[in-house]
Scaffold this active site. Structure first.
Site, PDB file in Angstrom:
ATOM      1  N   ASP A  13       0.877  -1.166   0.000  1.00 15.24           N
ATOM      2  CA  ASP A  13       0.000   0.000   0.000  1.00 15.24           C
ATOM      3  C   ASP A  13       0.918   1.220   0.000  1.00 15.24           C
ATOM      4  OD1 ASP A  13      -1.656   2.102   0.575  1.00 15.24           O
ATOM      5  OD2 ASP A  13      -2.246   1.402   2.567  1.00 15.24           O
ATOM      6  N   LYS A  75       3.206  11.161  -3.878  1.00 11.72           N
ATOM      7  CA  LYS A  75       2.012  10.595  -4.513  1.00 11.72           C
ATOM      8  C   LYS A  75       1.100  11.686  -5.066  1.00 11.72           C
ATOM      9  CE  LYS A  75      -1.474   7.096  -3.396  1.00 11.72           C
ATOM     10  NZ  LYS A  75      -2.022   6.336  -2.255  1.00 11.72           N
ATOM     11  N   GLU A 180      -7.281   0.838  -4.151  1.00 14.49           N
ATOM     12  CA  GLU A 180      -7.211   0.751  -2.686  1.00 14.49           C
ATOM     13  C   GLU A 180      -8.520   0.293  -2.051  1.00 14.49           C
ATOM     14  OE1 GLU A 180      -5.551   4.568  -1.754  1.00 14.49           O
ATOM     15  OE2 GLU A 180      -3.627   3.974  -2.600  1.00 14.49           O
ATOM     16  N   ASP A 206     -12.894   5.145   2.167  1.00 10.94           N
ATOM     17  CA  ASP A 206     -11.437   5.154   2.359  1.00 10.94           C
ATOM     18  C   ASP A 206     -10.929   6.598   2.355  1.00 10.94           C
ATOM     19  OD1 ASP A 206      -8.708   4.920   2.261  1.00 10.94           O
ATOM     20  OD2 ASP A 206      -8.631   3.611   0.519  1.00 10.94           O
TER      21      ASP A 206
END
Lengths: 625, 128
Positions: A13, A75, A180, A206
Site C-alpha cells: 500500500d 504521490k 485501494e 477510504d
C-alpha cells in the site's frame, strides 16, 4: 495478461503519508502485515537527503532539521503536470522545491552530498517502494521481485502508469496495480465475511492521508464485484493538516506580529504539531499545541477545540458525503440496501466524519472491525497470492473491478464521445460508431481521452491515432471504433472502416509526460547509484566506529601500568600521537571513504600488536574486528 | 490551413442505438442464454447463480497458463450476457429480438448485441 508469476509475492500500500507492506502466509491462511526495522507496521512515505539518503522513519524524524531536503507527498505529484491546478496550492506549502521539467513534468530539487539533484516523483516513490521491498525481504528472509501495488481508485491512467514505473525502478515486477478500496474490500471479505454465502453490499469509505475513495462492492459466493467507485485524488488528512497550519499561521501573526510562512523549518515543526493535535482531537475535546521557540525565539502555545477543527474542515467533510452519494447513484443503489459501511484510512477515525457518515446512512453501526491503516496492504497481499503460482492455498475468490473514468474519443467541437462509460466492469470490449464530418474527408483523427468532462480537452489525453485512406464519399461515412480494456488497465483502441476494411489503432502505453524506457533505464541506474552510495555510507560509518572504538580501548590500555612499564616514553608518545591523529580524522568531515579509516585502523593495529599480544590479553580476541 | 490536416474535430457521433461487439464467429452464434448455460425460461436466481459460477471459472486470474486471452474473451461474454439478462427490461427486449430472429434469420447478428438501458447521451449527438 494474467499468467501466473513465479516466486513469492507481496502487497504494497503505497500511501501519500504512510506505506504498508503485507505478505500472504499460507500456513495461517491469512495475510501478515510486516513490521519495519523500527518495529512499526506502517512506514512514513518520506525520503530525505543529507550526506546520506534516508527513507521512512529515519527521514521523517529529521524532517524539522532538514525541511528543504525532506521529500514527502510524492504521490500527490506522480503522473501529474506541474501546471495541474490540483497541486498549485501544495506547491506553496511544500518546504522542498519543485520545478517544471521537460513536458511540464514536475521535478523535485534536492541537495545530496552538496550537489543539486533533480528527481521525478516516480523516483521518490521508487525509493519508498524499494524500502518496503527491503522490509519484506528482511522479514521473509527471501529475495523478492513480485508485488501488487495499490493506487486510489480514482487515479487516472497516467497516475497508474507512473506508479507502475516507480515499481519497475525499484526493481519490482509489478504484477498488477489494484484499487485501494477494492483491496480493502478483499481484506474485509476475507476477514469478516469468509463464511457468508448470501449477498452483501459493502460500502468502502477510504479517507487516507492524501486521497479519498469510495467504492460499492457486492460480495457473493466468492465473487467480489465492484459496482461503482468515486473519489477525489486530492482530499485527505494532509488537507486537514494544511487547514490547521494556515489557521495557526494567522493566529500566530495576529498575536506576535510575525509571519512564519516563509520559514520551512518553523512550518515543518508546526505541521508536525498539527498532525499530532488532529489525532488527539479524535478522542479528546480540546488540545494544546506547544512548540518552544518556533520563530525568532517566540514560543508557540495555542489550544484548539474539536469543534474549531471541524469548522476549519467543514466543507471538506461535506465533500466526502457528496462523493459518497455520487457513488451510490452510479451503482443505482439506495442507502438502505447497503449492508455494511467499512471505514478505511487513518482519517476515517475523525469523529465528525463518522457522525456525518452515520447520519448519511441513517445507521449507527459503521464497521470499524478491520484495521483502517492496514486493510489495503492486507488486500493487496491476497491479490498478490492469487496471482502467484508459489502458493497452493489461496482464498477461492475472484475480483471484478470497474474502470473509474469514462473512456472515449474527442469529436467535433471538442465533445467527449464516450465509448466505455465509467464504472464498467473490466476486462471489457465495447465499440461506438463515429462518422466523418466533411465530404471526401481522406483521414480521420482519433484523440483518445479519459475523464468525465463534456469538453474533451479538459479530460486526460491518452493518445492519438489516425485512420487514412477513407473512400471519397459524402460526409457521414461511418467508422467503427473498438475499445478494449484488459485487466491490467491496458487500453487498446482500434478504428475500422468497414467499407474498405482499413484498420488502424494504438495501444495506450506511452503517452506524453510518461517516462520513456530510456528514462526508466536511467532511473534504474540512478537507483543503483543511490543504493551503492547508501552502502558506502554504511560501510564508512562502520569503519569510523571500528577505528573510534579501537583508539578508545587502546588509550585505556596504555594508561595501564603494565603497558607503560614495557614501553619507552618516546615509543609511547609516538603511539599516542597516532591516536590523536586518528581522532582528528574522525572528527573532520574531510574523509568520507571507508578505506581511509580501515587502512588507518590496520596501521594502528600493526603498531600496537606487540603490546596487545604480550600485555593486554583481555583485548586480544577483539582486536581482529 | 492547419485545421485541414487535423480533422480531429471533424468527427461526429452517429445516432446508433446499440453497439455491436466484435466477437469471434463460432462463439458469436451462441445466444446469451447459451453463454450462461441457462434455459430461456430460467429465473433471475438461476441466471445469477450461473453467472457467479462462470465468473469464477473464466476469470482471467484463474486461467491456466497460456490461455489468459481466451479466458478474458469468455469472461467478457459472460459479463455481457448477464448484464443484459439480469435487467428485466433488457431481457424482455432481448427475448423479443430473439423471437424475431427465429422468424427472420437475417438479423442473426442480434445475438451478439450488447443491450444498454440508457445509451450514453453523446451517442445521439449529431453535430454538423
Amino acid at each position: 495478461m494474467a499468467t501466473k508469476h513465479k516466486g513469492r509475492a507481496i502487497g504494497i500500500d503505497l500511501g501519500t503519508t504512510y506505506s504498508c507492506v503485507a505478505a500472504w502466509e499460507e500456513q495461517n491462511g491469512r495475510a501478515e502485515i510486516i513490521v519495519n526495522d523500527q518495529g512499526n507496521r506502517t512506514t512514513p512515505s518520506f525520503v530525505a537527503f543529507t550526506d546520506q539518503r534516508l527513507i521512512g522513519d529515519a527521514a521523517k524524524n529529521q524532517a524539522a532539521s532538514n525541511p528543504s531536503n525532506t521529500i514527502f507527498d510524492a504521490k500527490r505529484l506522480i503522473g501529474r503536470k506541474y501546471k495541474d491546478p490540483a497541486i498549485e496550492c501544495d506547491l506553496k506549502l511544500w518546504p522542498f522545491k519543485v520545478v517544471s521539467g521537460a513536458d511540464d513534468k514536475p521535478m523535485i530539487k534536492v541537495n545530496y552530498k552538496g550537489k543539486e539533484k533533480c528527481l521525478a516523483a516516480e523516483e521518490i516513490s521508487s525509493m519508498i517502494l524499494s524500502k518496503m521491498k527491503e522490509i519484506a525481504e528482511a522479514y521473509l528472509d527471501f529475495s523478492l521481485k513480485n508485488a501488487v501495488i495499490t493506487v486510489p481508485a480514482y487515479f487516472n491512467d497516467s497516475q497508474r502508469k507512473a506508479t507502475k514505473d516507480a515499481g519497475v525502478i525499484a526493481g519490482l515486477n509489478v504484477m498488477r496495480i489494484i484499487n485501494e478500496p477494492t483491496a480493502a474490500a478483499l481484506a474485509y471479505g476475507l476477514q469478516k465475511r469468509a463464511n457468508c454465502s448470501e449477498k452483501r453490499n459493502v460500502f468502502i469509505f477510504d479517507l487516507g492521508g492524501g486521497t479519498f475513495d469510495v467504492s460499492l462492492v457486492t460480495i457473493e459466493d466468492g465473487v467480489f464485484e465492484v459496482k461503482a467507485t468515486a473519489g477525489d485524488t486530492h482530499l485527505g488528512g494532509e488537507d486537514f493538516d494544511n487547514r490547521m497550519v494556515r489557521h495557526f499561521v494567522q493566529e500566530f501573526k495576529r498575536k506576535n506580529r510575525v509571519d512564519i510562512s516563509g520559514d520551512p523549518r518553523a512550518l515543518r515543526r508546526l505541521r508536525n504539531g498539527c498532525e499530532k493535535a488532529k489525532r488527539i482531537l479524535s478522542h479528546a475535546n480540546d488540545t494544546t499545541i506547544e512548540i518552544d521557540a518556533l520563530f525568532q525565539g517566540i514560543d508557540f502555545r495555542f489550544s484548539i477545540t474539536r469543534a474549531r477543527f471541524e469548522d476549519l474542515n467543514r466543507d471538506l467533510f461535506e465533500k466526502c458525503m457528496e462523493i459518497s452519494q455520487n457513488c451510490l447513484d452510479d451503482a443505482k443503489m439506495e442507502k438502505r440496501e447497503v449492508h455494511d459501511v467499512v471505514l478505511v484510512g487513518g482519517s476515517s477515525r475523525i469523529p465528525k466524519v463518522q457522525s456525518l457518515l452515520e447520519k448519511f446512512f441513517q445507521r449507527y453501526n459503521l464497521c470499524k472491525s478491520i484495521n483502517p491503516d492496514e486493510a489495503v496492504a492486507y488486500g493487496a497481499a491476497i491479490q498478490a497470492a492469487m496471482l502467484s503460482e508459489s502458493y497452493s492455498i489461496v482464498p477461492n475468490m475472484v475480483l471484478v473491478d470497474v474502470t473509474p473514468l469514462s473512456l472515449g474519443i474527442a469529436t467535433h467541437g471538442d465533445l467527449m464521445g464516450v465509448v466505455i462509460p465509467r464504472n464498467t466492469a473490466i476486462p471489457v470490449k465495447m465499440d461506438g460508431v463515429f462518422q466523418t464530418i466533411e465530404d471526401h474527408q481522406p483521414t480521420a483523427s482519433f484523440p483518445v481521452y479519459e475523464g468525465e468532462r463534456t469538453k474533451a480537452g479538459e479530460n486526460n489525453l491518452l493518445g492519438l491515432f489516425h485512420l487514412s485512406g477513407l473512400p471519397r464519399v459524402p460526409r457521414g461515412h461511418p467508422m467503427n471504433v473498438i475499445f478494449e480494456l484488459d485487466y491490467d488497465g491496458i487500453l487498446k483502441v482500434c478504428a475500422v472502416d468497414e467499407t474498405t476494411g482499413n484498420k488502424n489503432g494504438i495501444t495506450i502505453t506511452n503517452e506524453k509526460g510518461r517516462l520513456s524506457s530510456a528514462e526508466i533505464k536511467r532511473m534504474i541506474e540512478e537507483a543503483a547509484f543511490f543504493k551503492e552510495e547508501d552502502k558506502k555510507f554504511k560501510k564508512m560509518v562502520k569503519a569510523k566506529n571500528a577505528l573510534d572504538d579501537y583508539i578508545y580501548r587502546m588509550e585505556k590500555a596504555m594508561k595501564g601500568f603494565d603497558v607503560s612499564s614495557k614501553l619507552s616514553p618516546s615509543e609511547k608518545e609516538t603511539i599516542m600521537s597516532k591516536f590523536r591523529k586518528g581522532k582528528r580524522m574522525l572528527e573532520s568531515e574531510e574523509h568520507n571513504e571507508a578505506a581511509v579509516f580501515e587502512n588507518y585502523l590496520k596501521r594502528l593495529q600493526k603498531m600496537c600488536q606487540p603490546i596487545v599480544i604480550n600485555k593486554v590479553r583481555d583485548y586480544s580476541d577483539e582486536d581482529t574486528d | 490551413s492547419a485545421n485541414a490536416t487535423r480533422p480531429v474535430m471533424r468527427l461526429s457521433v452517429k445516432a446508433a442505438s446499440v453497439s455491436f461487439d466484435a466477437v469471434e464467429a463460432d462463439e458469436g452464434s451462441m445466444s446469451l442464454y447459451e453463454v450462461l448455460g441457462v434455459a430461456v425460461s430460467g429465473t433471475a436466481a438461476e441466471l445469477k447463480k450461473a453467472y457467479k459460477k462462470l465468473a469464477r471459472k473464466y476469470h482471467p486470474d484463474v486461467s491456466p497458463p497460456g490461455r489468459a486471452e481466451e479466458y478474458t474473451r469468455r469472461f467478457i461474454r459472460v459479463q455481457q450476457a448477464y448484464e443484459t439478462l439480469s435487467d428485466p427490461a433488457l431481457r424482455e427486449l432481448y427475448d423479443r429480438d430473439m423471437a424475431m430472429a427465429m422468424k427472420f434469420p437475417i438479423s442473426s447478428r442480434l445475438c451478439q448485441t450488447r443491450y444498454r438501458r440508457q445509451p450514453h447521451p453523446f451517442r445521439y449527438q449529431v453535430i454538423e
